[in-house]
Design an enzyme around this catalytic site. Sequence first.
Site, PDB file in Angstrom:
ATOM      1  N   ARG A  50      32.955   9.144   5.177  1.00  0.00           N
ATOM      2  CA  ARG A  50      32.067   8.250   4.407  1.00  0.00           C
ATOM      3  C   ARG A  50      31.070   7.496   5.271  1.00  0.00           C
ATOM      4  O   ARG A  50      29.886   7.427   4.961  1.00  0.00           O
ATOM      5  CB  ARG A  50      32.878   7.215   3.630  1.00  0.00           C
ATOM      6  CG  ARG A  50      33.302   7.653   2.267  1.00  0.00           C
ATOM      7  CD  ARG A  50      34.605   6.991   1.918  1.00  0.00           C
ATOM      8  NE  ARG A  50      35.625   7.493   2.812  1.00  0.00           N
ATOM      9  CZ  ARG A  50      36.354   8.581   2.567  1.00  0.00           C
ATOM     10  NH1 ARG A  50      36.210   9.208   1.425  1.00  0.00           N
ATOM     11  NH2 ARG A  50      37.243   9.028   3.433  1.00  0.00           N
ATOM     12  N   THR A  51      31.570   6.879   6.348  1.00  0.00           N
ATOM     13  CA  THR A  51      30.678   6.012   7.134  1.00  0.00           C
ATOM     14  C   THR A  51      29.559   6.842   7.748  1.00  0.00           C
ATOM     15  O   THR A  51      28.380   6.492   7.635  1.00  0.00           O
ATOM     16  CB  THR A  51      31.479   5.260   8.224  1.00  0.00           C
ATOM     17  OG1 THR A  51      32.530   4.545   7.586  1.00  0.00           O
ATOM     18  CG2 THR A  51      30.596   4.285   8.975  1.00  0.00           C
ATOM     19  N   LYS A  67      32.222  15.595  29.526  1.00  0.00           N
ATOM     20  CA  LYS A  67      32.069  15.798  30.981  1.00  0.00           C
ATOM     21  C   LYS A  67      32.386  14.524  31.742  1.00  0.00           C
ATOM     22  O   LYS A  67      32.202  14.454  32.950  1.00  0.00           O
ATOM     23  CB  LYS A  67      30.630  16.230  31.291  1.00  0.00           C
ATOM     24  CG  LYS A  67      30.185  17.495  30.594  1.00  0.00           C
ATOM     25  CD  LYS A  67      28.743  17.815  30.975  1.00  0.00           C
ATOM     26  CE  LYS A  67      28.179  18.965  30.162  1.00  0.00           C
ATOM     27  NZ  LYS A  67      26.726  19.070  30.330  1.00  0.00           N
ATOM     28  N   ARG A 105      30.846   4.432  16.404  1.00  0.00           N
ATOM     29  CA  ARG A 105      32.270   4.256  16.073  1.00  0.00           C
ATOM     30  C   ARG A 105      33.076   4.654  17.303  1.00  0.00           C
ATOM     31  O   ARG A 105      32.848   5.734  17.870  1.00  0.00           O
ATOM     32  CB  ARG A 105      32.677   5.110  14.877  1.00  0.00           C
ATOM     33  CG  ARG A 105      34.193   5.144  14.697  1.00  0.00           C
ATOM     34  CD  ARG A 105      34.627   5.734  13.395  1.00  0.00           C
ATOM     35  NE  ARG A 105      34.305   4.831  12.297  1.00  0.00           N
ATOM     36  CZ  ARG A 105      34.701   5.034  11.048  1.00  0.00           C
ATOM     37  NH1 ARG A 105      35.428   6.099  10.749  1.00  0.00           N
ATOM     38  NH2 ARG A 105      34.368   4.191  10.096  1.00  0.00           N
ATOM     39  N   HIS A 115      34.527  -3.827  11.308  1.00  0.00           N
ATOM     40  CA  HIS A 115      33.748  -2.757  10.675  1.00  0.00           C
ATOM     41  C   HIS A 115      32.770  -3.469   9.734  1.00  0.00           C
ATOM     42  O   HIS A 115      32.943  -3.472   8.519  1.00  0.00           O
ATOM     43  CB  HIS A 115      34.708  -1.844   9.910  1.00  0.00           C
ATOM     44  CG  HIS A 115      34.129  -0.540   9.438  1.00  0.00           C
ATOM     45  ND1 HIS A 115      32.781  -0.244   9.493  1.00  0.00           N
ATOM     46  CD2 HIS A 115      34.720   0.555   8.881  1.00  0.00           C
ATOM     47  CE1 HIS A 115      32.580   0.969   8.999  1.00  0.00           C
ATOM     48  NE2 HIS A 115      33.737   1.472   8.626  1.00  0.00           N
TER      49      HIS A 115
HETATM   50  C1  NCD Z   1      38.034   2.914   7.251  1.00  0.00           C
HETATM   51  C2  NCD Z   1      37.876   2.842   8.744  1.00  0.00           C
HETATM   52  O1  NCD Z   1      37.422   3.807   9.389  1.00  0.00           O
HETATM   53  O2  NCD Z   1      38.176   1.773   9.267  1.00  0.00           O
HETATM   54  N1  NCD Z   1      37.327   3.973   6.675  1.00  0.00           N
HETATM   55  C3  NCD Z   1      36.008   3.785   6.367  1.00  0.00           C
HETATM   56  O3  NCD Z   1      35.193   3.494   7.215  1.00  0.00           O
HETATM   57  N2  NCD Z   1      35.660   3.894   5.082  1.00  0.00           N
HETATM   58  C4  NCD Z   1      39.437   2.807   6.782  1.00  0.00           C
HETATM   59  C5  NCD Z   1      40.455   3.784   7.282  1.00  0.00           C
HETATM   60  O4  NCD Z   1      40.185   4.680   8.074  1.00  0.00           O
HETATM   61  O5  NCD Z   1      41.606   3.641   6.838  1.00  0.00           O
END
Ligand code: NCD
Length: 318
Positions: free
Chosen positions: A66-67, A96, A117, A145
């Site tokens: 999703r993100t 590397k 991320r 997040h």
């Molecule tokens: C979450 C995350 O990555 O922190 N997912 C997201 O970004 N929608 C929650 C999760 O992974 O449980």
Amino acid sequence: MANSAFTPIPALKGQDILTVSQFKPELLSYVFNLTDDMRAMMADRGGSDLLAGRVMAALFYEPSTRTSASFIAAMARLGGGVIPITQGVQFSSVAKGESLPDTVRTLEQYADVIVLRHPEVGSAKVAAAAARVPLINAGDGAGEHPTQALLDLYTIKNELGALDGLHVAMVGDLRFGRTVHSLTRLLAQFKVRLTFVSPEILRLPLDLMNEIRDGGTPVRETYSVADAINDADVLYVTRVQKERFTDLEQYEQVKGFYTIDPAQMQHAKQRMIVMHPLPRVTEIDPAVDDDSRAAYFRQMQNGMFVRMAVLAAVLGAV
Ligand code: NCD
């Protein structure tokens, strides 16, 4: 300032987005107004050229559906381009042995904004310090997040009208769940009551609990969903974050601790919502999906609109 009809957000131009602490109520309402503009524009025209010629790098050291997809779609819907390093950094020079600061310094030669991320708490801050272009934290380990919390708060407002007066119950992995950490901090700026529902080993970190209590938010902790569901306006359910456990036996003990099912939903108010940042494993029975109070798919859709607003603001296009 660009020649757009969108709500301007001068305060975010050129800024990194590292934590929700950057977002006070006035800025939140700017972001949410711009998100409404993006939603309306999408319904009307399906896209715009607001970010034409701009490029976003998506650098994902952890899995994401999703993100990453919503950031990439947000950029594409606004006419911009994307460098996707999302299919496993094993195909980039990280494999590397390149350091995070060097990778970021590379991407900023080609991109106007970097979305990161990474599994380590604080990594976004380290990367932002190395980068000259804005960096957006899309999850730093069990830390924060922020854009997820923005879309979560936007969803609550959109579904229930106002934030003040709400009772929000957070369920599941409150220890490692970064979305819980960010959303809790955002909600604490409003007149809400919070109930934290988790097994002992997944309780909210004490420093965050103290931060919220010291700020004057009424909080309660319980092990039992039954103890909170009948009085909750929002039930925010989360996945147990398997990847953060050093001891997998501990994970096995708590992995199936909660499953929200139709029988439990009978105890919930008629006007309430169930949310989940997704992905879900076993925390919400799919039989709940048909309940109109299940807001998690609408929540996920809001992610793209919020990220369109954030990208446009950070890139100074509004
Ligand atoms: C979450 C995350 O990555 O922190 N997912 C997201 O970004 N929608 C929650 C999760 O992974 O449980």
